[in-house]
Design a protein around this motif. Structure first.
Motif, PDB file in Angstrom:
ATOM      1  N   ALA A  28       0.827  -1.212   0.000  1.00 21.18           N
ATOM      2  CA  ALA A  28       0.000   0.000   0.000  1.00 21.18           C
ATOM      3  C   ALA A  28       0.855   1.253   0.000  1.00 21.18           C
ATOM      4  O   ALA A  28       0.568   2.219  -0.715  1.00 21.18           O
ATOM      5  N   LEU A  29       1.934   1.256   0.783  1.00 21.71           N
ATOM      6  CA  LEU A  29       2.813   2.418   0.811  1.00 21.71           C
ATOM      7  C   LEU A  29       3.557   2.583  -0.515  1.00 21.71           C
ATOM      8  O   LEU A  29       3.832   3.705  -0.947  1.00 21.71           O
ATOM      9  N   GLY A  30       3.883   1.466  -1.169  1.00 25.86           N
ATOM     10  CA  GLY A  30       4.488   1.552  -2.497  1.00 25.86           C
ATOM     11  C   GLY A  30       3.552   2.198  -3.500  1.00 25.86           C
ATOM     12  O   GLY A  30       3.973   3.027  -4.322  1.00 25.86           O
ATOM     13  N   GLY A  31       2.259   1.830  -3.427  1.00 27.37           N
ATOM     14  CA  GLY A  31       1.282   2.479  -4.295  1.00 27.37           C
ATOM     15  C   GLY A  31       1.141   3.955  -3.997  1.00 27.37           C
ATOM     16  O   GLY A  31       1.014   4.778  -4.917  1.00 27.37           O
ATOM     17  N   VAL A  32       1.193   4.322  -2.713  1.00 25.93           N
ATOM     18  CA  VAL A  32       1.115   5.731  -2.333  1.00 25.93           C
ATOM     19  C   VAL A  32       2.323   6.493  -2.872  1.00 25.93           C
ATOM     20  O   VAL A  32       2.193   7.641  -3.346  1.00 25.93           O
ATOM     21  N   PHE A  33       3.503   5.877  -2.829  1.00 23.36           N
ATOM     22  CA  PHE A  33       4.707   6.535  -3.332  1.00 23.36           C
ATOM     23  C   PHE A  33       4.574   6.853  -4.825  1.00 23.36           C
ATOM     24  O   PHE A  33       4.901   7.956  -5.271  1.00 23.36           O
ATOM     25  N   ILE A  34       4.068   5.895  -5.603  1.00 24.64           N
ATOM     26  CA  ILE A  34       3.864   6.143  -7.033  1.00 24.64           C
ATOM     27  C   ILE A  34       2.820   7.235  -7.243  1.00 24.64           C
ATOM     28  O   ILE A  34       2.966   8.093  -8.116  1.00 24.64           O
ATOM     29  N   ASN A  35       1.764   7.211  -6.420  1.00 18.95           N
ATOM     30  CA  ASN A  35       0.740   8.253  -6.522  1.00 18.95           C
ATOM     31  C   ASN A  35       1.320   9.634  -6.260  1.00 18.95           C
ATOM     32  O   ASN A  35       0.934  10.614  -6.910  1.00 18.95           O
ATOM     33  N   LEU A  36       2.247   9.721  -5.310  1.00 21.26           N
ATOM     34  CA  LEU A  36       2.881  11.010  -5.021  1.00 21.26           C
ATOM     35  C   LEU A  36       3.732  11.481  -6.195  1.00 21.26           C
ATOM     36  O   LEU A  36       3.680  12.660  -6.576  1.00 21.26           O
ATOM     37  N   ILE A  37       4.506  10.569  -6.766  1.00 19.77           N
ATOM     38  CA  ILE A  37       5.407  10.934  -7.859  1.00 19.77           C
ATOM     39  C   ILE A  37       4.626  11.355  -9.098  1.00 19.77           C
ATOM     40  O   ILE A  37       5.016  12.288  -9.816  1.00 19.77           O
ATOM     41  N   VAL A  38       3.509  10.684  -9.356  1.00 23.67           N
ATOM     42  CA  VAL A  38       2.740  10.947 -10.578  1.00 23.67           C
ATOM     43  C   VAL A  38       1.611  11.943 -10.342  1.00 23.67           C
ATOM     44  O   VAL A  38       1.355  12.831 -11.155  1.00 23.67           O
ATOM     45  N   GLY A  39       0.913  11.788  -9.216  1.00 21.41           N
ATOM     46  CA  GLY A  39      -0.297  12.579  -8.982  1.00 21.41           C
ATOM     47  C   GLY A  39      -0.042  14.047  -8.733  1.00 21.41           C
ATOM     48  O   GLY A  39      -0.807  14.909  -9.200  1.00 21.41           O
ATOM     49  N   ILE A  40       1.029  14.378  -8.002  1.00 25.70           N
ATOM     50  CA  ILE A  40       1.315  15.786  -7.697  1.00 25.70           C
ATOM     51  C   ILE A  40       1.603  16.591  -8.962  1.00 25.70           C
ATOM     52  O   ILE A  40       1.024  17.674  -9.158  1.00 25.70           O
ATOM     53  N   PRO A  41       2.477  16.120  -9.864  1.00 26.94           N
ATOM     54  CA  PRO A  41       2.691  16.888 -11.104  1.00 26.94           C
ATOM     55  C   PRO A  41       1.443  17.023 -11.963  1.00 26.94           C
ATOM     56  O   PRO A  41       1.221  18.078 -12.572  1.00 26.94           O
ATOM     57  N   ILE A  42       0.608  15.963 -12.012  1.00 28.47           N
ATOM     58  CA  ILE A  42      -0.623  16.056 -12.799  1.00 28.47           C
ATOM     59  C   ILE A  42      -1.539  17.124 -12.214  1.00 28.47           C
ATOM     60  O   ILE A  42      -2.094  17.964 -12.935  1.00 28.47           O
ATOM     61  N   ALA A  43      -1.718  17.103 -10.905  1.00 27.70           N
ATOM     62  CA  ALA A  43      -2.577  18.089 -10.258  1.00 27.70           C
ATOM     63  C   ALA A  43      -2.035  19.498 -10.458  1.00 27.70           C
ATOM     64  O   ALA A  43      -2.801  20.446 -10.692  1.00 27.70           O
ATOM     65  N   TYR A  44      -0.729  19.645 -10.380  1.00 33.28           N
ATOM     66  CA  TYR A  44      -0.118  20.957 -10.572  1.00 33.28           C
ATOM     67  C   TYR A  44      -0.337  21.458 -11.998  1.00 33.28           C
ATOM     68  O   TYR A  44      -0.686  22.626 -12.205  1.00 33.28           O
ATOM     69  N   ALA A  45      -0.132  20.587 -12.992  1.00 33.10           N
ATOM     70  CA  ALA A  45      -0.298  20.996 -14.388  1.00 33.10           C
ATOM     71  C   ALA A  45      -1.732  21.409 -14.671  1.00 33.10           C
ATOM     72  O   ALA A  45      -1.983  22.419 -15.355  1.00 33.10           O
ATOM     73  N   VAL A  46      -2.698  20.669 -14.152  1.00 33.34           N
ATOM     74  CA  VAL A  46      -4.105  20.983 -14.388  1.00 33.34           C
ATOM     75  C   VAL A  46      -4.489  22.301 -13.717  1.00 33.34           C
ATOM     76  O   VAL A  46      -5.234  23.112 -14.276  1.00 33.34           O
ATOM     77  N   ALA A  47      -3.975  22.530 -12.497  1.00 30.92           N
ATOM     78  CA  ALA A  47      -4.328  23.744 -11.760  1.00 30.92           C
ATOM     79  C   ALA A  47      -3.587  24.978 -12.271  1.00 30.92           C
ATOM     80  O   ALA A  47      -4.119  26.087 -12.222  1.00 30.92           O
ATOM     81  N   ARG A  48      -2.379  24.788 -12.775  1.00 33.10           N
ATOM     82  CA  ARG A  48      -1.531  25.933 -13.112  1.00 33.10           C
ATOM     83  C   ARG A  48      -1.669  26.387 -14.563  1.00 33.10           C
ATOM     84  O   ARG A  48      -1.671  27.589 -14.851  1.00 33.10           O
ATOM     85  N   TYR A  49      -1.786  25.445 -15.503  1.00 37.33           N
ATOM     86  CA  TYR A  49      -1.695  25.793 -16.917  1.00 37.33           C
ATOM     87  C   TYR A  49      -3.009  25.544 -17.640  1.00 37.33           C
ATOM     88  O   TYR A  49      -3.769  24.632 -17.290  1.00 37.33           O
TER      89      TYR A  49
END
Length: 288
Positions: free
Chosen positions: A97-118
């Motif tokens: 579960a923590l491994g899945g969370v780590f991947i979510n952090l690496i991928v999800g944060i940039p996606i959320a940032y791109a959608v909110a910023r640009y």
């Protein structure tokens, strides 16, 4: 002066409703935890208190047979003739579960940032796809068996599947945090002081979105640890994920033993949630 009924009774009505809802949610959890220390539960309430037999059997500290076997204990290290053993299924599931969370952090944060910023072509589609679960666990599991046969039945395959299934929850939590921030103004201020974009992102943007990131991590961890459908289809052999461990005890055990297994899961969820909150409050800072 006449006081409106909404002012006279509104606060009391809201408070009462909140208490009833909280009680409705907590009472089953409380009864389940209490029932895990009961010797029998055949009526409305458990009886024959207090016994640790159910917990001992679930934790593998007492003998069980057949499909009711408990989590295995594996030797970790030996010191001075004493062997330290750990519950393999528990640590295996926490790690997955923590491994899945780590991947979510690496991928999800940039996606959320791109959608909110640009504002870019197709941003609406990216937003929709990233915040909506693409497929249920059972469908993703079947697709994994066909598309990625080398990943099926492996720990890495389970981690990737958990991250895919729970990524929308991470994106939604972080996206709402980014949308409440003046991203452009923060970036321009940092860049005017000589900071690079990468340093601005890591030391300014990410720390200010800490609450959303921690919330998303807790949600993703909790849901991934209890993911049954995908685990049941993809898992092949070896140490079982915790969701399959719970299913085994719920379907093939007495209610008191099932209550102990579920209560153990509650304790794990609370412990990991507190740990993630502490990391987010004190240890989550990318600023040098």
């Amino acid at each position: 002066m006449r006081i409106a009924p909404s002012r006279r009774f509104g606060r009391g009505a809201v408070t009462t409703t909140l208490l009833l809802v909280v009680a409705f949610l907590i009472v089953p959890v409380f009864l389940t935890f209490v029932g895990s220390f009961a010797g029998e539960w055949s009526g409305v309430f458990p009886s024959d208190f207090v016994t640790l037999r159910n917990w001992r059997e679930v934790l593998g500290l007492a003998e069980t047979i057949g499909s009711q076997r408990s989590m295995g204990w594996e030797p970790l290290l030996s010191i001075g003739g004493y062997t330290l053993a750990v519950p393999s299924e528990l640590l295996f599931s926490v790690g997955l579960a923590l491994g899945g969370v780590f991947i979510n952090l690496i991928v999800g944060i940039p996606i959320a940032y791109a959608v909110a910023r640009y504002d870019f072509w197709g941003s609406e589609w990216v937003n929709a796809i990233s915040v909506l679960p693409l497929v249920p666990g059972v469908i993703l599991g079947v697709a994994f068996l066909r598309a990625y046969p080398t990943l099926s039945g492996t720990s890495f395959g389970l981690i990737v599947g958990y991250s895919l299934l729970k990524a929308p929850f991470m994106v939604m939590a972080v996206l709402s945090e980014f949308e409440s921030m003046p991203l452009q103004r923060l970036e321009e201020s940092a860049r005017s002081l000589g900071a690079s974009w990468f340093r601005t992102f890591l030391t300014i943007i990410v720390p200010n979105a800490r609450s959303g990131i921690v919330s998303g991590a807790i949600i993703c961890w909790t849901l991934a640890a209890a993911e049954f459908n995908f685990s049941y289809i993809v898992w092949a052999k070896g140490t079982q994920p915790l969701a399959l461990f719970l299913q085994r005890h719920i379907s093939n055990s007495s209610f008191t033993k099932a209550a102990a297994a579920v209560s153990m899961f509650f304790c794990i969820i609370v412990a990991i949630t507190v740990l993630l909150q502490q990391v987010g409050s004190h240890g989550f800072d990318t600023r040098s």
